[in-house]
Design an enzyme around this catalytic site. Sequence first.
Site, PDB file in Angstrom:
ATOM      1  N   ASP A 189     -11.123   2.969   4.598  1.00 13.26           N
ATOM      2  CA  ASP A 189     -11.481   1.561   4.413  1.00 13.26           C
ATOM      3  C   ASP A 189     -12.996   1.351   4.419  1.00 13.26           C
ATOM      4  OD1 ASP A 189      -9.376  -0.152   3.841  1.00 13.26           O
ATOM      5  OD2 ASP A 189      -8.707  -0.275   5.932  1.00 13.26           O
ATOM      6  N   GLN A 246      -4.383  -1.212   9.787  1.00 10.21           N
ATOM      7  CA  GLN A 246      -4.210  -2.544   9.193  1.00 10.21           C
ATOM      8  C   GLN A 246      -4.716  -3.617  10.157  1.00 10.21           C
ATOM      9  OE1 GLN A 246      -3.071  -3.169   5.998  1.00 10.21           O
ATOM     10  NE2 GLN A 246      -3.664  -5.262   6.412  1.00 10.21           N
ATOM     11  N   LYS A 259       0.837  -1.198   0.000  1.00 13.13           N
ATOM     12  CA  LYS A 259       0.000   0.000   0.000  1.00 13.13           C
ATOM     13  C   LYS A 259       0.876   1.254   0.000  1.00 13.13           C
ATOM     14  CE  LYS A 259      -3.750  -2.441   2.327  1.00 13.13           C
ATOM     15  NZ  LYS A 259      -4.408  -2.809   3.583  1.00 13.13           N
TER      16      LYS A 259
END
Length: 280
Positions: free
Chosen positions: A116, A93, A49
């Site tokens: 997200d 994460q 990422k």
Amino acid sequence: MAVLLNGRRLAKSLAPGLRVRIAALQRAPGLAVIQVGEDPASSVYVKRKRARAERLGFHQVSLHLSADISQESLEAQVDALNADDTVDAILVQLPLPAHLDSTAILDRIQPDKDVDGFHPWSAGLLSQGRPHLVPCTPRGVMVMLADAEVSLSGANAVVIGRSNIVGRPMAMLLEQANATVTVCHSRTRNVAEIVGRADVVVAAVGRPGFVQGSWLKEGAVVVDVGINRLDDGSLCGDVEFASAEARASYITPVPGGVGPMTIAMLMENTVRAAEERQSS
Ligand code: NAP
């Protein structure tokens, strides 16, 4: 033999359009990534990422925190990023170490920075059919299906898995594209029979080779979200690829299918968050 849906190539093709949008911003999009502990798979994902964000010229804040961080300290880090005006998007994460309350951490992210799409505000808007920041993996699947011109209106779609990260938002997006959606989970009886009626199958289970080719209707579109590491170190999906490829019309490979699209959608969501924050 199925046509391969090449996520790597599609993800790459989206970059020029994103660069045009980035150039129109007042400042570079700011992406903050929080990793807690040393989970090897998380380290790989975070590295990918960050590398993609780097190539697009994002402003990056990277926090790699100790596995024994307390809930209060981690929440304080999220609060600081919420207050930082150079940060447009915050990603935590997953999975977090077991002693941490992941839901409370995700709920703490300011909804306009919820890249997200896991915050209840984002999930609520999606469930009402007016999506804002949509979870990256299901969004990437929708972009892949659109790119392949798969007709979803009136199609029977089966989603295997109902997590907040993949299965549940995936089912909502397919339903909003006018598919008739069935969701299977660990208590579902006769999964094979249900899959056999599907025009579109999305597997997000986390079990290597769970969906067998013999289950599929001839010509089904098969999207394999699963990423499973085998004992020999290789990756495989939730679909038994060789047998499925022989029956499907389209199929995503693992790796090189949904994975690259997830990262591409993270980049797109970051740019979207930056556009909205910088214009407000
Ligand atoms: P998860 O939270 O563990 O959810 C798995 C789902 O599968 C659950 O809803 C579970 O049902 C269901 N399930 C388990 N056994 C089943 C069975 N025998 N029959 C039918 N359903 C069953 O996993 P996730 O986060 O959604 O991820 C799923 C997979 O996608 C994993 O391999 C993950 O690594 C991968 N993934 C890939 C990407 C990507 O970018 N490609 C992104 C995210 C995740 P219950 O709800 O009843 O437990």
